[in-house]
Design a protein around this motif. Structure first.
Motif, PDB file in Angstrom:
ATOM      1  N   MET A   6      35.801  10.706 -17.743  1.00  0.00           N
ATOM      2  CA  MET A   6      36.816  11.768 -17.621  1.00  0.00           C
ATOM      3  C   MET A   6      38.093  10.797 -17.495  1.00  0.00           C
ATOM      4  N   LYS A   7      39.170  11.100 -18.260  1.00  0.00           N
ATOM      5  CA  LYS A   7      40.268  10.239 -18.068  1.00  0.00           C
ATOM      6  C   LYS A   7      41.076  11.228 -17.437  1.00  0.00           C
ATOM      7  N   LEU A   8      42.096  10.911 -16.418  1.00  0.00           N
ATOM      8  CA  LEU A   8      43.033  11.709 -15.815  1.00  0.00           C
ATOM      9  C   LEU A   8      44.148  11.081 -15.286  1.00  0.00           C
ATOM     10  N   ARG A   9      45.361  11.740 -15.064  1.00  0.00           N
ATOM     11  CA  ARG A   9      46.829  11.091 -14.551  1.00  0.00           C
ATOM     12  C   ARG A   9      47.066  11.865 -13.505  1.00  0.00           C
ATOM     13  N   ILE A  10      47.354  11.260 -12.287  1.00  0.00           N
ATOM     14  CA  ILE A  10      47.874  11.952 -10.972  1.00  0.00           C
ATOM     15  C   ILE A  10      49.180  11.465 -11.112  1.00  0.00           C
TER      16      ILE A  10
ATOM     17  N   GLY B  47      57.565   7.187  -9.861  1.00  0.00           N
ATOM     18  CA  GLY B  47      56.878   7.734  -8.582  1.00  0.00           C
ATOM     19  C   GLY B  47      55.506   7.076  -8.388  1.00  0.00           C
ATOM     20  N   ASP B  48      54.509   7.781  -7.548  1.00  0.00           N
ATOM     21  CA  ASP B  48      53.262   7.230  -7.685  1.00  0.00           C
ATOM     22  C   ASP B  48      52.311   7.696  -8.701  1.00  0.00           C
ATOM     23  N   VAL B  49      52.420   7.364 -10.127  1.00  0.00           N
ATOM     24  CA  VAL B  49      51.720   7.942 -11.053  1.00  0.00           C
ATOM     25  C   VAL B  49      50.514   6.901 -11.226  1.00  0.00           C
ATOM     26  N   TYR B  50      49.240   7.622 -11.359  1.00  0.00           N
ATOM     27  CA  TYR B  50      48.034   6.716 -11.446  1.00  0.00           C
ATOM     28  C   TYR B  50      47.391   7.466 -12.741  1.00  0.00           C
ATOM     29  N   ASP B  51      46.866   6.127 -13.415  1.00  0.00           N
ATOM     30  CA  ASP B  51      45.959   6.828 -14.331  1.00  0.00           C
ATOM     31  C   ASP B  51      44.459   6.587 -13.945  1.00  0.00           C
TER      32      ASP B  51
ATOM     33  N   TRP C  56      52.608  -5.259  -7.464  1.00  0.00           N
ATOM     34  CA  TRP C  56      53.615  -4.692  -8.492  1.00  0.00           C
ATOM     35  C   TRP C  56      53.005  -3.359  -9.087  1.00  0.00           C
ATOM     36  N   SER C  57      51.913  -3.729  -9.281  1.00  0.00           N
ATOM     37  CA  SER C  57      51.039  -2.330  -9.989  1.00  0.00           C
ATOM     38  C   SER C  57      49.925  -2.123  -9.082  1.00  0.00           C
ATOM     39  N   SER C  58      49.687  -0.983  -8.285  1.00  0.00           N
ATOM     40  CA  SER C  58      48.684  -1.047  -7.231  1.00  0.00           C
ATOM     41  C   SER C  58      47.479  -0.230  -8.171  1.00  0.00           C
ATOM     42  N   ARG C  59      46.344  -0.711  -7.494  1.00  0.00           N
ATOM     43  CA  ARG C  59      45.014   0.038  -8.213  1.00  0.00           C
ATOM     44  C   ARG C  59      43.877   0.085  -7.021  1.00  0.00           C
ATOM     45  N   PHE C  60      42.929   0.656  -7.197  1.00  0.00           N
ATOM     46  CA  PHE C  60      41.727   1.033  -6.640  1.00  0.00           C
ATOM     47  C   PHE C  60      40.549   1.466  -7.427  1.00  0.00           C
ATOM     48  N   GLU C  61      39.534   1.332  -6.949  1.00  0.00           N
ATOM     49  CA  GLU C  61      38.360   1.750  -7.378  1.00  0.00           C
ATOM     50  C   GLU C  61      37.325   2.474  -6.326  1.00  0.00           C
ATOM     51  N   VAL C  62      36.643   3.345  -6.830  1.00  0.00           N
ATOM     52  CA  VAL C  62      35.570   3.990  -5.710  1.00  0.00           C
ATOM     53  C   VAL C  62      34.256   3.317  -6.269  1.00  0.00           C
ATOM     54  N   HIS C  63      33.580   2.694  -5.063  1.00  0.00           N
ATOM     55  CA  HIS C  63      32.139   2.092  -5.300  1.00  0.00           C
ATOM     56  C   HIS C  63      31.118   3.124  -4.644  1.00  0.00           C
ATOM     57  N   SER C  64      29.870   3.010  -5.069  1.00  0.00           N
ATOM     58  CA  SER C  64      28.775   3.802  -4.452  1.00  0.00           C
ATOM     59  C   SER C  64      28.227   2.589  -3.414  1.00  0.00           C
ATOM     60  N   GLU C  65      27.221   3.241  -2.844  1.00  0.00           N
ATOM     61  CA  GLU C  65      26.804   2.392  -1.773  1.00  0.00           C
ATOM     62  C   GLU C  65      26.038   1.225  -2.312  1.00  0.00           C
ATOM     63  N   ASP C  66      25.656   1.252  -3.513  1.00  0.00           N
ATOM     64  CA  ASP C  66      24.954   0.099  -4.025  1.00  0.00           C
ATOM     65  C   ASP C  66      25.891  -0.749  -4.916  1.00  0.00           C
TER      66      ASP C  66
ATOM     67  N   ARG D 124      37.891   4.317 -11.469  1.00  0.00           N
ATOM     68  CA  ARG D 124      38.837   3.173 -11.483  1.00  0.00           C
ATOM     69  C   ARG D 124      40.092   3.663 -11.815  1.00  0.00           C
ATOM     70  N   ALA D 125      41.232   3.167 -11.025  1.00  0.00           N
ATOM     71  CA  ALA D 125      42.407   3.883 -11.149  1.00  0.00           C
ATOM     72  C   ALA D 125      43.560   2.570 -11.035  1.00  0.00           C
ATOM     73  N   LYS D 126      44.445   2.748 -11.736  1.00  0.00           N
ATOM     74  CA  LYS D 126      45.569   1.782 -11.759  1.00  0.00           C
ATOM     75  C   LYS D 126      47.027   2.602 -11.878  1.00  0.00           C
ATOM     76  N   GLN D 127      47.847   2.019 -11.149  1.00  0.00           N
ATOM     77  CA  GLN D 127      49.094   2.715 -11.106  1.00  0.00           C
ATOM     78  C   GLN D 127      49.957   2.481 -12.390  1.00  0.00           C
ATOM     79  N   VAL D 128      50.679   3.501 -12.948  1.00  0.00           N
ATOM     80  CA  VAL D 128      51.396   3.256 -14.050  1.00  0.00           C
ATOM     81  C   VAL D 128      52.866   2.860 -13.758  1.00  0.00           C
ATOM     82  N   PRO D 129      53.187   1.578 -13.871  1.00  0.00           N
ATOM     83  CA  PRO D 129      54.570   1.109 -13.374  1.00  0.00           C
ATOM     84  C   PRO D 129      56.052   1.715 -14.101  1.00  0.00           C
ATOM     85  N   ALA D 130      55.611   2.135 -15.399  1.00  0.00           N
ATOM     86  CA  ALA D 130      56.764   2.669 -16.212  1.00  0.00           C
ATOM     87  C   ALA D 130      57.288   3.922 -15.728  1.00  0.00           C
ATOM     88  N   LEU D 131      56.440   4.665 -15.111  1.00  0.00           N
ATOM     89  CA  LEU D 131      56.799   6.077 -14.565  1.00  0.00           C
ATOM     90  C   LEU D 131      57.480   6.344 -13.222  1.00  0.00           C
TER      91      LEU D 131
END
Length: 167
Positions: A1-5, A132-136, A107-117, A123-130
């Motif tokens: 599922m792909k989303l934008r915050i 505020g703090d917009v993330y895909d 310059w373009s922030s990112r993060f991931e959520v990892h399981s215990e294993d 997966r998330a990456k900031q969209v720099p051209a938009l």
């Protein structure tokens, strides 16, 4: 599922939209700016409250959050830095689940959520051209979609709050 915050226009981080690829609202959040502890509520597209998370205004050290999801699921998060002398890379530990959220602020922030294993759940990456703090974000664990969206919202806030303030 792909989303934008993204923050709602003219909301100063208190209201956030989570949309799908067709820009249809999937979730929204509202934060009461005067609440103590600061409380953010997650709603579905129809306006039904699904969950909320809280942090105190003075929690700069750990950026800790307490999360409650309708149905009785709850967990806490706590941020620490990968290297104590740098605020560019942090790890958010999600108590009781074993999940971790490594973040990188650049310059373009990112993060991931990892399981215990170590499996990547989001997966998330900031969209720099938009504005505020917009993330895909890409939710890879749809069985825990609400938890993953909540963690994405928290990671976005932690990255924003950890950014140095320009002088």
């Amino acid at each position: 599922m792909k989303l934008r915050i993204s923050a709602k226009l003219a909301s100063v981080h208190s209201e956030v939209n989570v949309t799908d690829l067709e820009e249809k609202t999937v979730f929204t959040t509202k934060t009461d700016p005067l609440s103590a502890p600061r409380c953010t509520r997650l709603y579905d597209a129809e306006g039904v409250e699904l969950a909320h998370y809280e942090t105190t205004r003075t929690d700069e050290k750990d950026r800790a959050y307490s999360v409650s999801i309708d149905g009785g699921v709850s967990f806490t998060t706590k941020r620490s830095f990968r290297v104590s002398s740098s605020t560019c890379e942090a790890i958010i530990k999600v108590g009781q689940t074993g999940w971790t959220v490594p973040t990188q602020r650049a310059w373009s922030s990112r993060f991931e959520v990892h399981s215990e294993d170590g499996k990547v759940l989001v997966r998330a990456k900031q969209v720099p051209a938009l504005r505020g703090d917009v993330y895909d974000i890409e939710v890879l664990d749809e069985d825990h979609a609400i938890e993953m969206v909540l963690l994405a919202l928290i990671a976005r806030s932690v990255i924003r709050d950890d950014a140095p303030i320009p002088v």
